[in-house]
Design a protein around this motif. Structure first.
Motif, mmCIF file in Angstrom:
data_model
loop_
_atom_site.group_PDB
_atom_site.id
_atom_site.type_symbol
_atom_site.label_atom_id
_atom_site.label_comp_id
_atom_site.label_asym_id
_atom_site.label_seq_id
_atom_site.Cartn_x
_atom_site.Cartn_y
_atom_site.Cartn_z
ATOM 1 N N VAL A 114 -2.306 -3.891 -4.805
ATOM 2 C CA VAL A 114 -3.112 -2.671 -4.724
ATOM 3 C C VAL A 114 -3.149 -2.073 -6.125
ATOM 4 O O VAL A 114 -2.110 -1.817 -6.718
ATOM 5 C CB VAL A 114 -2.499 -1.657 -3.733
ATOM 6 C CG1 VAL A 114 -3.338 -0.401 -3.676
ATOM 7 C CG2 VAL A 114 -2.336 -2.264 -2.363
ATOM 8 N N THR A 172 0.822 -1.208 0.000
ATOM 9 C CA THR A 172 0.000 0.000 0.000
ATOM 10 C C THR A 172 0.856 1.258 0.000
ATOM 11 O O THR A 172 0.503 2.245 -0.643
ATOM 12 C CB THR A 172 -0.927 0.001 1.240
ATOM 13 O OG1 THR A 172 -1.695 -1.197 1.219
ATOM 14 C CG2 THR A 172 -1.861 1.173 1.231
ATOM 15 N N GLN A 212 0.421 4.525 -2.326
ATOM 16 C CA GLN A 212 0.123 5.837 -1.756
ATOM 17 C C GLN A 212 1.080 6.902 -2.275
ATOM 18 O O GLN A 212 0.669 8.039 -2.554
ATOM 19 C CB GLN A 212 0.187 5.787 -0.222
ATOM 20 C CG GLN A 212 -0.966 5.074 0.427
ATOM 21 C CD GLN A 212 -2.261 5.859 0.327
ATOM 22 O OE1 GLN A 212 -2.303 7.014 -0.058
ATOM 23 N NE2 GLN A 212 -3.350 5.202 0.683
ATOM 24 N N ASP A 216 -3.909 -4.079 3.536
ATOM 25 C CA ASP A 216 -3.501 -3.540 4.840
ATOM 26 C C ASP A 216 -3.836 -4.522 5.954
ATOM 27 O O ASP A 216 -3.076 -4.674 6.905
ATOM 28 C CB ASP A 216 -4.189 -2.204 5.109
ATOM 29 C CG ASP A 216 -3.543 -1.062 4.340
ATOM 30 O OD1 ASP A 216 -2.419 -1.239 3.834
ATOM 31 O OD2 ASP A 216 -4.177 0.005 4.251
ATOM 32 N N VAL A 217 -4.957 -5.201 5.830
ATOM 33 C CA VAL A 217 -5.386 -6.157 6.855
ATOM 34 C C VAL A 217 -4.538 -7.423 6.787
ATOM 35 O O VAL A 217 -4.130 -7.960 7.817
ATOM 36 C CB VAL A 217 -6.887 -6.505 6.684
ATOM 37 C CG1 VAL A 217 -7.289 -7.658 7.579
ATOM 38 C CG2 VAL A 217 -7.737 -5.283 6.985
ATOM 39 N N LYS A 232 -7.722 0.383 -5.369
ATOM 40 C CA LYS A 232 -8.570 -0.797 -5.192
ATOM 41 C C LYS A 232 -7.795 -1.847 -4.395
ATOM 42 O O LYS A 232 -6.609 -2.064 -4.636
ATOM 43 C CB LYS A 232 -8.963 -1.353 -6.551
ATOM 44 C CG LYS A 232 -9.913 -2.522 -6.482
ATOM 45 C CD LYS A 232 -10.317 -2.962 -7.865
ATOM 46 C CE LYS A 232 -11.265 -4.132 -7.760
ATOM 47 N NZ LYS A 232 -11.605 -4.649 -9.088
ATOM 48 N N ASP A 233 -8.459 -2.495 -3.472
ATOM 49 C CA ASP A 233 -7.910 -3.551 -2.609
ATOM 50 C C ASP A 233 -6.876 -3.036 -1.615
ATOM 51 O O ASP A 233 -6.137 -3.815 -1.023
ATOM 52 C CB ASP A 233 -7.312 -4.702 -3.434
ATOM 53 C CG ASP A 233 -8.359 -5.416 -4.272
ATOM 54 O OD1 ASP A 233 -9.509 -5.490 -3.821
ATOM 55 O OD2 ASP A 233 -8.027 -5.881 -5.366
ATOM 56 N N GLU A 234 -6.840 -1.749 -1.397
ATOM 57 C CA GLU A 234 -5.897 -1.144 -0.455
ATOM 58 C C GLU A 234 -6.121 -1.668 0.967
ATOM 59 O O GLU A 234 -5.184 -2.106 1.637
ATOM 60 C CB GLU A 234 -6.059 0.380 -0.500
ATOM 61 C CG GLU A 234 -5.347 1.121 0.588
ATOM 62 C CD GLU A 234 -5.695 2.601 0.596
ATOM 63 O OE1 GLU A 234 -4.875 3.349 1.147
ATOM 64 O OE2 GLU A 234 -6.756 2.989 0.087
ATOM 65 N N HIS A 235 -7.353 -1.645 1.407
ATOM 66 C CA HIS A 235 -7.645 -2.041 2.790
ATOM 67 C C HIS A 235 -7.506 -3.547 2.992
ATOM 68 O O HIS A 235 -7.097 -4.000 4.061
ATOM 69 C CB HIS A 235 -9.033 -1.556 3.196
ATOM 70 C CG HIS A 235 -9.164 -0.060 3.113
ATOM 71 N ND1 HIS A 235 -8.419 0.796 3.891
ATOM 72 C CD2 HIS A 235 -9.917 0.734 2.316
ATOM 73 C CE1 HIS A 235 -8.717 2.052 3.596
ATOM 74 N NE2 HIS A 235 -9.628 2.037 2.627
ATOM 75 N N THR A 236 -7.814 -4.319 1.975
ATOM 76 C CA THR A 236 -7.656 -5.773 2.066
ATOM 77 C C THR A 236 -6.201 -6.129 2.322
ATOM 78 O O THR A 236 -5.884 -6.952 3.171
ATOM 79 C CB THR A 236 -8.137 -6.441 0.763
ATOM 80 O OG1 THR A 236 -9.483 -6.041 0.509
ATOM 81 C CG2 THR A 236 -8.054 -7.950 0.854
#
Length: 129
Positions: free
Chosen positions: A52, A14, A18, A40-41, A34-38
């Motif tokens: 990402v 990520t 960024q 990150d988790v 897209k899929d940034e938070h996935t």
């Protein structure tokens, strides 16, 4: 406005996405990750879902591709100089994707490093001096 997007690039982490997003936004191009938070988790799923994705509106596609080609980091030799394409003399060279040969899929360390010219599309091996 339609929600039609074009994926300019994908990144394993990520943080890389960024940084590129900030550069795009500073040039007035709206960016979506897209899929940034996935990732990150659970960063281990990055390769499985394709990383990402840096996306722009379709109307900004050409400007985004041009900007990305200016901003991306190209391959350098051991001295830190950009690698030069053997066909066209361009210096926007990337590592070429691996071949789909069974031998190289099973033993990727046997495949010699090849480069892809971002200007002319030529795939070549770097000549050693």
């Amino acid at each position: 406005m339609k929600n039609d997007f074009y994926t300019v690039a994908s990144f394993e982490y990520t943080a890389e996405a960024q940084v590129m997003k900030g550069k795009f936004m500073s040039h007035g191009i709206e960016v979506f990750l897209k899929d940034e938070h996935t990732i990150d988790v659970d960063p281990l799923v990055s390769h499985a879902i394709g990383g990402v994705k840096l996306q722009v509106h379709l109307q900004d596609k050409e400007a985004a591709i041009e900007l990305y080609n200016e901003l991306r980091e190209y391959e350098v030799d051991r001295r830190g100089s950009r690698i030069i394409c053997s066909a066209c003399g361009g210096n926007r060279v990337l590592v070429a994707p691996p071949r789909k040969n069974l031998l190289y899929l099973l033993f990727p360390f046997f495949e010699p490093k090849r480069y892809l010219c971002n200007d002319c599309g030529e795939i070549f091996k770097q000549e050693t001096n």
